[in-house]
Design a protein around this motif. Sequence first.
Motif, PDB file in Angstrom:
ATOM      1  N   PRO A  94       0.817  -1.235   0.000  1.00 22.88           N
ATOM      2  CA  PRO A  94       0.000   0.000   0.000  1.00 22.88           C
ATOM      3  C   PRO A  94       0.843   1.274   0.000  1.00 22.88           C
ATOM      4  O   PRO A  94       0.508   2.255  -0.670  1.00 22.88           O
ATOM      5  CB  PRO A  94      -0.825  -0.113   1.280  1.00 22.88           C
ATOM      6  N   TRP A  95       1.959   1.275   0.726  1.00 20.92           N
ATOM      7  CA  TRP A  95       2.847   2.432   0.723  1.00 20.92           C
ATOM      8  C   TRP A  95       3.554   2.566  -0.624  1.00 20.92           C
ATOM      9  O   TRP A  95       3.825   3.668  -1.079  1.00 20.92           O
ATOM     10  CB  TRP A  95       3.879   2.343   1.839  1.00 20.92           C
ATOM     11  N   ASP A 121      -8.957  14.183  -0.221  1.00 22.53           N
ATOM     12  CA  ASP A 121      -9.203  12.955   0.527  1.00 22.53           C
ATOM     13  C   ASP A 121      -9.980  11.971  -0.336  1.00 22.53           C
ATOM     14  O   ASP A 121     -10.898  12.344  -1.062  1.00 22.53           O
ATOM     15  CB  ASP A 121      -9.981  13.246   1.805  1.00 22.53           C
ATOM     16  N   ARG A 122      -9.615  10.709  -0.234  1.00 18.75           N
ATOM     17  CA  ARG A 122     -10.275   9.665  -1.014  1.00 18.75           C
ATOM     18  C   ARG A 122     -11.635   9.317  -0.413  1.00 18.75           C
ATOM     19  O   ARG A 122     -12.580   9.061  -1.119  1.00 18.75           O
ATOM     20  CB  ARG A 122      -9.396   8.426  -1.057  1.00 18.75           C
ATOM     21  N   PRO A 159     -11.479   8.266   6.897  1.00 19.16           N
ATOM     22  CA  PRO A 159     -10.553   7.144   6.701  1.00 19.16           C
ATOM     23  C   PRO A 159     -10.741   6.063   7.754  1.00 19.16           C
ATOM     24  O   PRO A 159     -11.133   6.333   8.884  1.00 19.16           O
ATOM     25  CB  PRO A 159      -9.173   7.785   6.806  1.00 19.16           C
ATOM     26  N   THR A 185      -6.095   2.738   7.450  1.00 14.42           N
ATOM     27  CA  THR A 185      -5.500   3.886   6.767  1.00 14.42           C
ATOM     28  C   THR A 185      -4.787   4.793   7.752  1.00 14.42           C
ATOM     29  O   THR A 185      -3.651   5.233   7.511  1.00 14.42           O
ATOM     30  CB  THR A 185      -6.585   4.676   6.014  1.00 14.42           C
ATOM     31  N   GLU A 186      -5.420   5.074   8.866  1.00 17.74           N
ATOM     32  CA  GLU A 186      -4.807   5.940   9.883  1.00 17.74           C
ATOM     33  C   GLU A 186      -3.544   5.307  10.467  1.00 17.74           C
ATOM     34  O   GLU A 186      -2.528   5.981  10.642  1.00 17.74           O
ATOM     35  CB  GLU A 186      -5.808   6.262  10.999  1.00 17.74           C
ATOM     36  N   ASN A 209      -0.805   5.469   7.897  1.00 18.38           N
ATOM     37  CA  ASN A 209      -0.250   6.814   7.798  1.00 18.38           C
ATOM     38  C   ASN A 209       0.681   7.138   8.963  1.00 18.38           C
ATOM     39  O   ASN A 209       1.710   7.795   8.780  1.00 18.38           O
ATOM     40  CB  ASN A 209      -1.370   7.860   7.720  1.00 18.38           C
ATOM     41  N   LEU A 258      -1.734   7.748   2.508  1.00 19.99           N
ATOM     42  CA  LEU A 258      -2.843   6.811   2.347  1.00 19.99           C
ATOM     43  C   LEU A 258      -4.173   7.537   2.513  1.00 19.99           C
ATOM     44  O   LEU A 258      -4.325   8.408   3.362  1.00 19.99           O
ATOM     45  CB  LEU A 258      -2.727   5.672   3.354  1.00 19.99           C
ATOM     46  N   GLY A 259      -5.147   7.171   1.692  1.00 17.28           N
ATOM     47  CA  GLY A 259      -6.462   7.793   1.762  1.00 17.28           C
ATOM     48  C   GLY A 259      -6.559   9.083   0.978  1.00 17.28           C
ATOM     49  O   GLY A 259      -7.485   9.862   1.161  1.00 17.28           O
TER      50      GLY A 259
END
Length: 133
Positions: A36-37, A58-59, A63, A67-68, A71, A117-118
Amino acid sequence: MKTLLNVIWFVFGGFVLALGYFLAGIVCCLLVVTIPWGIAAFRIGTYALWPFGRTVVDRHERPGVATELGNIIWLLVAGIWIAIGHVATAIAMAATIVGIPLAVANIKLIPVSLFPLGKRIVPSKSLLPTYSH
């Protein structure tokens, strides 16, 4: 105007920044657990090539926990160092009047480099409201 700024950006730092993000993406994808990264690094790398005329949004509305947590891990492992690099580059670019828009673009990259992410990268025009009759 944005094309001219993108070309100047590409020559005076964007290409090198993008290569760094792409290298990080390759390493993250090779480690499998950090895919993911890696995907986020590739996304930021394409943004670092041509930042003018695009923005980060923001996606999701809210989130998720994964995701948090991702991040936070990214922030501690790589995000802080990347952000410091962007600040240092922005200071160097802002030393000239011509470089001020490039410095602003560098600062614009900091939030997504800290918490990738997100997020998604969209054309700046798409944020304008559309009206239909």
